[in-house]
Design an enzyme around this catalytic site. Structure first.
Site, PDB file in Angstrom:
ATOM      1  CG  PHE A   1       3.241 -11.830   3.770  1.00  0.00           C
ATOM      2  CD1 PHE A   1       2.417 -13.815   3.189  1.00  0.00           C
ATOM      3  CD2 PHE A   1       3.293 -11.466   4.230  1.00  0.00           C
ATOM      4  CE1 PHE A   1       1.677 -13.877   5.161  1.00  0.00           C
ATOM      5  CE2 PHE A   1       3.123 -12.081   5.653  1.00  0.00           C
ATOM      6  CZ  PHE A   1       1.781 -13.077   5.359  1.00  0.00           C
TER       7      PHE A   1
ATOM      8  CE1 TYR B   1      24.393  -3.786   9.941  1.00  0.00           C
ATOM      9  CE2 TYR B   1      25.753  -3.129   7.863  1.00  0.00           C
ATOM     10  CZ  TYR B   1      25.391  -4.545   8.766  1.00  0.00           C
ATOM     11  OH  TYR B   1      25.092  -5.512   8.704  1.00  0.00           O
TER      12      TYR B   1
ATOM     13  CG  ASN C   1      19.632 -10.295   3.566  1.00  0.00           C
ATOM     14  OD1 ASN C   1      20.906 -10.572   4.435  1.00  0.00           O
ATOM     15  ND2 ASN C   1      18.670 -10.828   4.205  1.00  0.00           N
TER      16      ASN C   1
ATOM     17  CB  THR D   1      -0.016   5.663   7.205  1.00  0.00           C
ATOM     18  OG1 THR D   1       0.795   5.989   7.538  1.00  0.00           O
ATOM     19  CG2 THR D   1      -0.207   6.154   5.351  1.00  0.00           C
TER      20      THR D   1
ATOM     21  CG  LEU E   1       8.516   1.143   2.554  1.00  0.00           C
ATOM     22  CD1 LEU E   1      10.321   1.807   1.812  1.00  0.00           C
ATOM     23  CD2 LEU E   1       7.759   1.819   1.780  1.00  0.00           C
TER      24      LEU E   1
ATOM     25  NE  ARG F   1      27.243  -5.575  -2.722  1.00  0.00           N
ATOM     26  CZ  ARG F   1      26.737  -5.022  -3.897  1.00  0.00           C
ATOM     27  NH1 ARG F   1      27.730  -5.367  -4.485  1.00  0.00           N
ATOM     28  NH2 ARG F   1      25.611  -5.946  -4.380  1.00  0.00           N
TER      29      ARG F   1
ATOM     30  CG  PHE G   1      -1.601   0.990   1.945  1.00  0.00           C
ATOM     31  CD1 PHE G   1      -2.306   2.042   0.755  1.00  0.00           C
ATOM     32  CD2 PHE G   1      -1.203   1.119   2.978  1.00  0.00           C
ATOM     33  CE1 PHE G   1      -2.214   3.376   1.331  1.00  0.00           C
ATOM     34  CE2 PHE G   1      -2.008   2.352   3.473  1.00  0.00           C
ATOM     35  CZ  PHE G   1      -2.519   3.682   2.917  1.00  0.00           C
TER      36      PHE G   1
ATOM     37  NE  ARG H   1      -3.163  -2.148   8.241  1.00  0.00           N
ATOM     38  CZ  ARG H   1      -1.896  -1.622   7.206  1.00  0.00           C
ATOM     39  NH1 ARG H   1      -1.167  -0.618   8.217  1.00  0.00           N
ATOM     40  NH2 ARG H   1      -1.823  -1.725   6.516  1.00  0.00           N
TER      41      ARG H   1
ATOM     42  CE1 TYR I   1       5.438  -4.170  11.566  1.00  0.00           C
ATOM     43  CE2 TYR I   1       4.500  -2.352  13.110  1.00  0.00           C
ATOM     44  CZ  TYR I   1       4.809  -2.438  12.058  1.00  0.00           C
ATOM     45  OH  TYR I   1       4.322  -1.598  11.237  1.00  0.00           O
TER      46      TYR I   1
HETATM   47  O1  LIG Z   1     -12.545  -3.035  13.526  1.00  0.00           O
HETATM   48  C1  LIG Z   1     -11.227  -2.969  13.941  1.00  0.00           C
HETATM   49  C2  LIG Z   1      -9.978  -3.115  13.903  1.00  0.00           C
HETATM   50  C3  LIG Z   1      -9.171  -1.793  14.547  1.00  0.00           C
HETATM   51  N1  LIG Z   1      -9.912  -1.258  15.810  1.00  0.00           N
HETATM   52  C4  LIG Z   1      -8.897  -0.854  16.992  1.00  0.00           C
HETATM   53  O2  LIG Z   1      -8.708   0.612  16.167  1.00  0.00           O
HETATM   54  C5  LIG Z   1      -7.421   1.012  16.502  1.00  0.00           C
HETATM   55  C6  LIG Z   1      -6.305   1.355  15.719  1.00  0.00           C
HETATM   56  O3  LIG Z   1      -6.322  -0.071  14.316  1.00  0.00           O
HETATM   57  P1  LIG Z   1      -5.214  -0.598  13.116  1.00  0.00           P
HETATM   58  O4  LIG Z   1      -4.947  -1.988  13.298  1.00  0.00           O
HETATM   59  O5  LIG Z   1      -6.379  -0.176  12.803  1.00  0.00           O
HETATM   60  O6  LIG Z   1      -4.277  -0.362  13.882  1.00  0.00           O
HETATM   61  P2  LIG Z   1      -3.050   0.114  15.385  1.00  0.00           P
HETATM   62  O7  LIG Z   1      -3.007   1.154  15.992  1.00  0.00           O
HETATM   63  O8  LIG Z   1      -3.190  -0.805  16.121  1.00  0.00           O
HETATM   64  O9  LIG Z   1      -1.382  -0.695  14.396  1.00  0.00           O
HETATM   65  C7  LIG Z   1      -0.598   0.247  13.667  1.00  0.00           C
HETATM   66  O10 LIG Z   1       0.346   1.378  13.667  1.00  0.00           O
HETATM   67  C8  LIG Z   1       1.064   1.645  13.252  1.00  0.00           C
HETATM   68  C9  LIG Z   1       1.326   1.196  12.386  1.00  0.00           C
HETATM   69  O11 LIG Z   1       2.414   0.738  11.873  1.00  0.00           O
HETATM   70  C10 LIG Z   1       0.835  -0.229  11.810  1.00  0.00           C
HETATM   71  O12 LIG Z   1      -0.166  -0.130  10.081  1.00  0.00           O
HETATM   72  C11 LIG Z   1       0.125  -0.916  12.603  1.00  0.00           C
HETATM   73  O13 LIG Z   1       0.273  -1.572  14.012  1.00  0.00           O
HETATM   74  C12 LIG Z   1      -7.267   0.188  17.819  1.00  0.00           C
HETATM   75  O14 LIG Z   1      -7.673   0.528  19.259  1.00  0.00           O
HETATM   76  C13 LIG Z   1      -7.608  -1.156  17.120  1.00  0.00           C
HETATM   77  O15 LIG Z   1      -8.132  -2.356  18.096  1.00  0.00           O
HETATM   78  C14 LIG Z   1     -11.085  -1.209  15.993  1.00  0.00           C
HETATM   79  O16 LIG Z   1     -11.794  -1.325  17.063  1.00  0.00           O
HETATM   80  N2  LIG Z   1     -11.657  -2.376  15.144  1.00  0.00           N
END
Ligand SMILES: O=c1ccn([C@@H]2O[C@H](COP(=O)(O)OP(=O)(O)O[C@H]3OC[C@@H](O)[C@H](O)[C@H]3O)[C@@H](O)[C@H]2O)c(=O)[nH]1
Length: 442
Positions: free
Chosen positions: A116, A239, A179, A255, A153, A186, A93, A266, A225
């Site tokens: 993935f 490094y 890596n 984001t 990323l 290098r 994304f 998410r 993570y």
């Molecule tokens: O259906 C949902 C999904 C999520 N949530 C809540 O919404 C909030 C945000 O959850 P997300 O899963 O979108 O993302 P998080 O903030 O937990 O993690 C993110 O953090 C920043 C980035 O590095 C990553 O994209 C991800 O790890 C959390 O409190 C989660 O519990 C809901 O209430 N309902």
């Protein structure tokens, strides 16, 4: 070894494995109602697909496009002005938006992605362009290419994705980062590592400045993570110190934008897809936890400014506009015209209760600040999700939803909701907050 200018295209070998993973993961994430036996066989399917993907080591690239393909416009740069840039995770994304910006600037761009969580469709419009080459390979395997810049990323970023195979996530963050730093050393290339707001864990300082060392549960379900990214930062600075590698470290806050995976679990993708289908929005916990959402174009601008600037300590890249999850649900429901209401679900273990970036450093050292408000950014994002509604891979059985408790292990050390609510009460929240208890409507 890849040549230093994009030329010969090899043959795709791992796409079948990647799509098997996507399918298996999708089933796995959304199968809360299944029996233990169902889950075991789904876990086995995910494992098998991941193993197949790992076996397909060695770079494989997409076939060239036909000669009449029309590409998006790019600047013409002199050879001496062109950077040769590697973007790991470039089919994802965020990565694919970064690739668009770098291609439009006229640079030579190599994408390394195991697909993935990335999607071939995200970069399809560049395949066959003389400045572009895609390599389907996992970043945990050594990769050789001559480059001047590396944007690193590659890593699953959604909590359900990175928790589905925590060891793989750790390998990606450690071996993968090693890596890429070795490659930077290098080639004498500059490397930008995409760290995350998750390195602050469940923060006790709010908003979070870069000087805050964080509050991470080292063996909880998010640790693969959070700790992986923390050690990635440590590797970068080791490094820098030991081998004088030029590093840049961005700490990216939540984001959103077009090209998000509709099934990544998410909050942005879940809420918009649910609202567009007229289903209730799944709020985890009380809905009083906060997040600060940045639009993807702001992030891409920030990453490029950081890469090309002189500053080489960590920099937060995020939008400080903070919302409770409940407020966010209201905004999405009203913008999508949804009458589906909300349904409360268990709060995931170690889910941070507050999150908001302090972006003073970004303003000062790279002259960056976010430009797109949440309300502005949601418009094209919702349009994008409307477009994917009919796609096969966005279809879910209506009665299935992934529950955070499926993947989280209980932690007796974690503060309960009542305790963290006290933190929230002390924290400044931009928009007015509202109470949510039980099944409410958004
Ligand atoms: O259906 C949902 C999904 C999520 N949530 C809540 O919404 C909030 C945000 O959850 P997300 O899963 O979108 O993302 P998080 O903030 O937990 O993690 C993110 O953090 C920043 C980035 O590095 C990553 O994209 C991800 O790890 C959390 O409190 C989660 O519990 C809901 O209430 N309902």
């Amino acid at each position: 070894m890849a040549s230093s200018a994009p030329s010969t295209a090899l043959v795709i070998a791992g796409t079948a494995a990647a799509s098997a993973i996507a399918t298996a993961l999708a089933i796995r994430f959304f199968s809360d109602a299944g029996s233990k036996a169902d889950k075991a066989s789904l876990d086995a399917a995910v494992r098998k697909a991941l193993e197949a993907a790992s076996r397909s080591a060695g770079p494989v690239a997409m076939p060239k496009a036909s000669s009449d393909k029309v590409f998006p416009a790019t600047r013409r740069l002199l050879r001496t002005e062109q950077q040769r840039i590697l973007v790991t995770g470039g089919a994802g994304f965020v990565g694919s938006h970064l690739v668009d910006a770098l291609m439009q600037q006229g640079h030579i761009v190599y994408v390394l992605d195991n697909l993935f969580t990335g999607r071939r469709e995200n970069i399809e419009h560049w395949v066959g362009h003389p400045n572009f080459e895609f390599f389907q390979q996992d970043v945990v395997h050594p990769f050789f290419v001559e480059v001047t810049r590396i944007y690193h990323l590659a890593c699953p970023a959604s909590p359900p994705h990175y928790q589905a195979n925590p060891i793989k996530t750790i390998k990606c963050s450690t071996q993968g980062c090693m890596n890429m730093l070795g490659l930077a050393k290098r080639c004498n290339a500059r490397l930008l590592f995409t760290s995350t707001s998750e390195i602050y864990g469940d923060p006790q300082i709010h908003p979070q400045p870069e000087s805050y060392w964080g509050n991470v549960h080292t063996w909880g379900p998010r640790a693969c993570y959070d700790e992986g990214k923390r050690v990635g930062e440590t590797m970068c600075f080791s490094y820098r110190q030991q081998h004088k590698v030029q590093v840049r470290v961005s700490r990216i806050f939540n984001t959103y934008g077009p090209r998000m995976d509709p099934l990544d679990g998410r909050v942005v993708s879940n809420f918009i897809m649910q609202a567009l289908r007229g289903e209730p929005l799944t709020i985890y916990g009380t809905g009083k936890q906060t997040r600060s959402f940045q639009y993807v174009s702001d992030l891409v601008r920030g990453l490029i400014a950081l890469m090309e600037g002189d500053y080489d300590d960590p920099v937060n890249i995020g939008n400080p506009q903070e919302r409770t999850v409940e407020e966010f649900a209201r905004s999405v429901a009203s913008m999508c015209g949804s009458a589906g209401g909300v349904v409360m679900r268990p709060r995931p273990t170690d889910d941070p209760m507050v999150r908001r970036p302090n972006v003073a450093r970004a303003r000062e050292v790279i002259g960056w600040q976010p430009k797109v408000s949440l309300e502005e950014g949601l418009v094209p994002t919702i349009e994008y999700f409307k477009g994917v509604l009919g796609r096969e891979d966005a279809k879910l059985p209506a009665d299935r939803v992934w529950l955070p408790s499926d993947l989280s292990i209980p932690s007796k050390d974690h503060p309960d909701d009542a305790a963290v609510e006290r933190v929230v009460a002390d924290a400044p929240v931009t928009a007015g907050s509202a109470a949510a208890s039980g099944a409410a409507s958004a």
